[in-house]
Design an enzyme around this catalytic site. Structure first.
Site, short mmCIF file in Angstrom:
data_model
loop_
_atom_site.label_atom_id
_atom_site.label_comp_id
_atom_site.label_asym_id
_atom_site.label_seq_id
_atom_site.Cartn_x
_atom_site.Cartn_y
_atom_site.Cartn_z
N ASP A 32 0.85 -1.19 0.00
CA ASP A 32 0.00 0.00 0.00
C ASP A 32 0.89 1.24 0.00
OD1 ASP A 32 -3.21 0.55 1.01
OD2 ASP A 32 -1.78 2.21 1.08
N ASN A 88 -12.93 -3.35 2.70
CA ASN A 88 -13.90 -2.26 2.78
C ASN A 88 -14.91 -2.44 1.66
OD1 ASN A 88 -12.72 -0.95 5.01
ND2 ASN A 88 -11.19 0.00 3.67
N GLY A 94 -15.73 3.60 3.52
CA GLY A 94 -14.57 4.38 3.11
C GLY A 94 -13.80 3.76 1.96
N GLN A 95 -14.44 2.86 1.21
CA GLN A 95 -13.75 2.28 0.05
C GLN A 95 -13.43 3.38 -0.95
OE1 GLN A 95 -15.82 -0.97 -1.89
NE2 GLN A 95 -14.16 -1.35 -3.34
N HIS A 101 -10.23 -5.53 -3.00
CA HIS A 101 -8.89 -5.76 -2.44
C HIS A 101 -9.00 -6.15 -0.98
CE1 HIS A 101 -9.88 -1.47 -2.26
NE2 HIS A 101 -9.27 -1.44 -1.08
N HIS A 103 -6.96 -5.83 2.44
CA HIS A 103 -5.83 -5.22 3.15
C HIS A 103 -5.21 -6.26 4.07
CE1 HIS A 103 -6.87 -0.87 2.37
NE2 HIS A 103 -8.07 -1.37 2.22
P1 AMP Z 1 -9.80 1.29 0.32
O1 AMP Z 1 -10.03 2.51 1.17
O2 AMP Z 1 -10.19 0.01 1.02
O3 AMP Z 1 -10.46 1.43 -1.03
O4 AMP Z 1 -8.24 1.19 0.14
C1 AMP Z 1 -7.56 1.63 -0.98
C2 AMP Z 1 -6.09 1.58 -0.63
O5 AMP Z 1 -5.34 1.70 -1.81
C3 AMP Z 1 -5.64 2.70 0.31
O6 AMP Z 1 -5.08 2.14 1.49
C4 AMP Z 1 -4.59 3.45 -0.51
O7 AMP Z 1 -3.50 3.90 0.25
C5 AMP Z 1 -4.17 2.40 -1.53
N1 AMP Z 1 -3.67 2.91 -2.80
C6 AMP Z 1 -4.23 3.85 -3.59
N2 AMP Z 1 -3.48 4.03 -4.69
C7 AMP Z 1 -2.41 3.19 -4.60
C8 AMP Z 1 -1.29 2.92 -5.41
N3 AMP Z 1 -1.09 3.55 -6.60
N4 AMP Z 1 -0.39 2.00 -5.00
C9 AMP Z 1 -0.58 1.36 -3.83
N5 AMP Z 1 -1.63 1.55 -3.01
C10 AMP Z 1 -2.54 2.48 -3.38
#
Ligand code: AMP
Ligand code: ZN
Length: 109
Positions: A32, A88, A94-95, A101, A103
């Site tokens: 991340d 999420n 908060g997605q 994905h 985490h």
């Molecule tokens: P969510 O809030 O569950 O949709 O999580 C999305 C996650 O993607 C967040 O923790 C971001 O920090 C991560 N994220 C967004 N863009 C990138 C990227 N280019 N490379 C790695 N992680 C990312």
């Protein structure tokens, strides 16, 4: 199956950079970019699904595959003493990236 506008689909196709820690024909795991723990990985299916709620019986096989792979990937990334998995689902959770994905968070003392 991919979405041209999806940031994680772009990561899968190396159109934007990422630090990949595991990859096979079905899934990708990368770091991340804004880690919320010492180790913060994102495990994604290579097929584009927006939401957990889009899963069906067939697609659930993919989730099962990913969940069974995660322990070995976590161990390979130093998570010997445990970790947390978070999915999420939707706006109220908060997605922010609408490519399903998981985490993987760990490494706290
Ligand atoms: P969510 O809030 O569950 O949709 O999580 C999305 C996650 O993607 C967040 O923790 C971001 O920090 C991560 N994220 C967004 N863009 C990138 C990227 N280019 N490379 C790695 N992680 C990312
Ligand atoms: Zn995608």
């Amino acid at each position: 199956m991919f979405d041209n506008d999806c940031i994680f689909c772009k990561i899968i196709r190396d159109e934007i950079p990422s630090v990949k820690v595991y990859e096979d024909e079905k899934m990708l795991v990368f770091k991340d970019v804004e880690p919320k723990a010492k180790v913060h990985l994102l495990a994604i299916p290579k097929d584009h699904f927006k939401l957990l709620s889009e899963m069906n019986e067939d697609r659930a096989e993919l989730l099962k595959y990913m969940l069974l792979k995660i322990p070995e990937i976590a161990a390979a990334n130093g998570l010997k003493n445990g970790y947390r998995l978070i999915v999420n689902q939707g706006d109220d959770a908060g997605q922010t990236v609408f490519h399903l994905h998981i985490h993987v968070l760990g490494g706290e003392t």
